[in-house]
Design a protein around this motif. Structure first.
Motif, PDB file in Angstrom:
ATOM      1  N   GLN A 121      44.383  37.507  36.860  1.00 37.58           N
ATOM      2  CA  GLN A 121      43.953  36.886  35.608  1.00 37.58           C
ATOM      3  C   GLN A 121      43.147  37.864  34.770  1.00 37.58           C
ATOM      4  N   VAL A 122      43.498  37.947  33.503  1.00 36.63           N
ATOM      5  CA  VAL A 122      42.722  38.707  32.528  1.00 36.63           C
ATOM      6  C   VAL A 122      42.286  37.733  31.441  1.00 36.63           C
ATOM      7  N   THR A 123      40.982  37.643  31.220  1.00 33.02           N
ATOM      8  CA  THR A 123      40.442  36.757  30.200  1.00 33.02           C
ATOM      9  C   THR A 123      39.609  37.568  29.221  1.00 33.02           C
ATOM     10  N   VAL A 124      39.951  37.481  27.946  1.00 30.19           N
ATOM     11  CA  VAL A 124      39.244  38.213  26.912  1.00 30.19           C
ATOM     12  C   VAL A 124      38.513  37.207  26.032  1.00 30.19           C
ATOM     13  N   SER A 125      37.200  37.300  26.010  1.00 34.85           N
ATOM     14  CA  SER A 125      36.402  36.362  25.217  1.00 34.85           C
ATOM     15  C   SER A 125      36.138  36.927  23.829  1.00 34.85           C
ATOM     16  N   SER A 126      36.050  36.034  22.864  1.00 38.71           N
ATOM     17  CA  SER A 126      35.827  36.470  21.475  1.00 38.71           C
ATOM     18  C   SER A 126      34.355  36.579  21.157  1.00 38.71           C
TER      19      SER A 126
END
Length: 126
Positions: A121-126
């Motif tokens: 899983q790769v999660t990119v937060s703004s």
């Protein structure tokens, strides 16, 4: 048979970087191309990048060109994906894939790949 295990996923802020790795094992004496695919939440799995057996040829999805870099080290039986300037839309489960043995040419088509990892899983937060 080829076994694939991804690592390196995680949570990162927009603009940050991550490096994914894929370790291969099994019957790997023959040449084979490899690739990365991803599945964003609620969407179909899509092509990200691919690399030929010797690494001379690489291919990228338009959405990641100039930001991602695929590489491989056949001596170490690993493949990597360096992801820079990450965006929230890069959030997805990333999969490592390998073509059947003796298929050395890179491909953007999922149907050309016979072996898949479990995903990271790769999660990119703004």
């Amino acid at each position: 048979q080829v076994q694939l295990v991804e690592s390196g996923g995680g949570l990162v802020q927009a603009g940050g970087s991550l490096r994914l790795s894929c370790a291969t094992s099994g019957r790997t004496g023959s040449p084979y191309a490899m690739g990365w695919f991803r599945q964003p939440p609620g969407k179909e799995r899509e092509f990200v990048a691919a690399i030929s057996w010797r690494g001379a040829y690489t291919q990228y999805a338009d959405s990641v060109k100039e930001r991602f870099a695929i590489s491989r080290d056949n001596a170490k039986r690993t493949m990597s994906l360096q992801m820079n300037s990450l965006k929230p839309e890069d959030t997805a489960v990333y999969y490592c894939a390998a073509r059947s043995l003796d298929y050395a040419l890179a491909s953007a088509y999922q149907s050309d790949y016979s072996y898949w990892g479990q995903g990271t899983q790769v999660t990119v937060s703004s």
